[in-house]
Design a protein around this motif. Structure first.
Motif, mmCIF file in Angstrom:
data_model
loop_
_atom_site.group_PDB
_atom_site.id
_atom_site.type_symbol
_atom_site.label_atom_id
_atom_site.label_comp_id
_atom_site.label_asym_id
_atom_site.label_seq_id
_atom_site.Cartn_x
_atom_site.Cartn_y
_atom_site.Cartn_z
ATOM 1 N N ARG A 83 39.107 31.838 39.992
ATOM 2 C CA ARG A 83 40.466 31.867 39.433
ATOM 3 C C ARG A 83 40.502 32.601 38.097
ATOM 4 N NH1 ARG A 83 42.818 28.946 35.629
ATOM 5 N NH2 ARG A 83 41.153 27.375 35.555
ATOM 6 N N LEU A 84 39.568 32.284 37.226
ATOM 7 C CA LEU A 84 39.559 32.903 35.906
ATOM 8 C C LEU A 84 39.226 34.394 35.985
ATOM 9 C CD1 LEU A 84 37.817 30.120 33.778
ATOM 10 C CD2 LEU A 84 40.245 30.741 33.774
ATOM 11 N N SER A 85 38.338 34.775 36.878
ATOM 12 C CA SER A 85 37.978 36.190 37.024
ATOM 13 C C SER A 85 39.158 37.001 37.540
ATOM 14 C CB SER A 85 36.788 36.338 37.974
ATOM 15 O OG SER A 85 35.649 35.680 37.478
ATOM 16 N N THR A 86 39.874 36.445 38.496
ATOM 17 C CA THR A 86 41.049 37.125 39.037
ATOM 18 C C THR A 86 42.119 37.268 37.960
ATOM 19 O OG1 THR A 86 40.580 36.266 41.245
ATOM 20 C CG2 THR A 86 42.823 37.037 40.827
ATOM 21 N N ALA A 87 42.322 36.217 37.173
ATOM 22 C CA ALA A 87 43.296 36.275 36.089
ATOM 23 C C ALA A 87 42.862 37.255 35.002
ATOM 24 C CB ALA A 87 43.509 34.887 35.496
ATOM 25 N N ALA A 88 41.562 37.290 34.708
ATOM 26 C CA ALA A 88 41.057 38.218 33.697
ATOM 27 C C ALA A 88 41.261 39.663 34.126
ATOM 28 C CB ALA A 88 39.579 37.948 33.422
ATOM 29 N N LEU A 89 41.071 39.940 35.404
ATOM 30 C CA LEU A 89 41.319 41.289 35.915
ATOM 31 C C LEU A 89 42.780 41.663 35.706
ATOM 32 C CD1 LEU A 89 40.721 43.876 37.527
ATOM 33 C CD2 LEU A 89 41.089 42.540 39.617
ATOM 34 N N ALA A 90 43.694 40.764 36.041
ATOM 35 C CA ALA A 90 45.117 41.051 35.866
ATOM 36 C C ALA A 90 45.450 41.294 34.400
ATOM 37 C CB ALA A 90 45.956 39.894 36.424
ATOM 38 N N SER A 91 44.883 40.490 33.511
ATOM 39 C CA SER A 91 45.114 40.661 32.082
ATOM 40 C C SER A 91 44.568 41.988 31.589
ATOM 41 C CB SER A 91 44.462 39.497 31.323
ATOM 42 O OG SER A 91 44.645 39.639 29.931
#
Length: 252
Positions: free
Chosen positions: A237-245
């Motif tokens: 979850r955090l990796s996917t969100a970090a990519l979006a950011s």
């Protein structure tokens, strides 16, 4: 249930980290940083920087480890690149560029400390046998600040998955150019230095699917050996969100 959780988490984390690190590697600002560091050809900075953890190797050796690149071109870029700062100096410079890119464009993402901490658990638990680039990069010192450290951890884990994938691909008998054509097509084949005509590998599509499954299965085993299911899902979850950011922050 946990097997499915680990497989999904490993697959999703791998995809997010691969793309995030590719944003760094392929961005004009990163190429500009290589030029500013003395590499007249930023691609030589990339090859020497990424491969520099292998030490003072031959261009043929680096081409073999890079696996899916056209080897003659990689060898020439390696020779050009290591002439600037040597192998170790190139790796250190590229690591600095990754840290700087993370500081500039990843600082707005949530959970960077957790990405680093969970990623480091994976790195510490994963054997290095048969994974030379991963072995080299995991030995590099990580930055202290969260944005830089998180992107560097993503970088190391990207090299881990890539090395696992390259091993499976080599065993499969699919050629690098066939792999490109079965994956992202002629544009990627050209980007990796291959010249037309391209063998499309259509008769090996099922075999390529098996390579992807084997890669994801092995990565899920690595996740299961280091993380609890809830931790694996958190990292995904955090990796996917970090990519979006990251993508939102980086200028196109």
């Amino acid at each position: 249930m946990s097997d499915t959780v680990m497989l999904d988490a490993a697959t999703e984390t791998g995809a997010a980290m691969e793309e995030a690190v590719a944003v760094f590697m392929l961005h004009p600002e990163n190429f500009g940083a290589s030029v500013a560091a003395g590499y007249a050809n930023p691609l030589a900075g990339y090859v020497a920087g990424r491969g520099g953890v292998l030490g003072e190797a031959s261009g043929d050796t680096v081409g073999a480890v890079f696996a899916v690149f056209e080897p003659v071109g990689v060898a020439a870029l390696w020779d050009e690149g290591v002439a600037v700062r040597g192998a170790a100096g190139a790796a250190e410079q590229y690591w600095t560029q990754a840290a700087d890119f993370g500081r500039k464009y990843l600082s707005g993402a949530e959970g960077l400390e957790r990405i680093a901490a969970l990623g480091e658990k994976l790195i510490a638990a994963t054997p290095i046998a048969g994974l030379p680039l991963y072995a080299g990069w995991r030995a590099m010192p990580l930055a202290d600040d969260a944005p830089a450290r998180a992107l560097q951890v993503m970088f190391v884990l990207r090299e881990l998955r890539a090395a696992v994938h390259f091993n499976a691909l080599t065993i499969s008998g699919i050629t690098p150019i066939e792999a490109h054509m079965l994956n992202k097509g002629p544009q990627y084949a050209s980007m990796f230095g291959w010249a037309e005509p391209y063998a499309d590998g259509a008769d090996k599509k099922d075999r390529y699917d098996e390579v992807e499954q084997a890669t994801n299965r092995r990565m899920s085993e690595i996740f299961a050996g280091a993380l609890e299911p809830a931790e694996a899902e958190e990292l995904s979850r955090l990796s996917t969100a970090a990519l979006a950011s990251l993508k939102a922050a980086v200028p196109s």
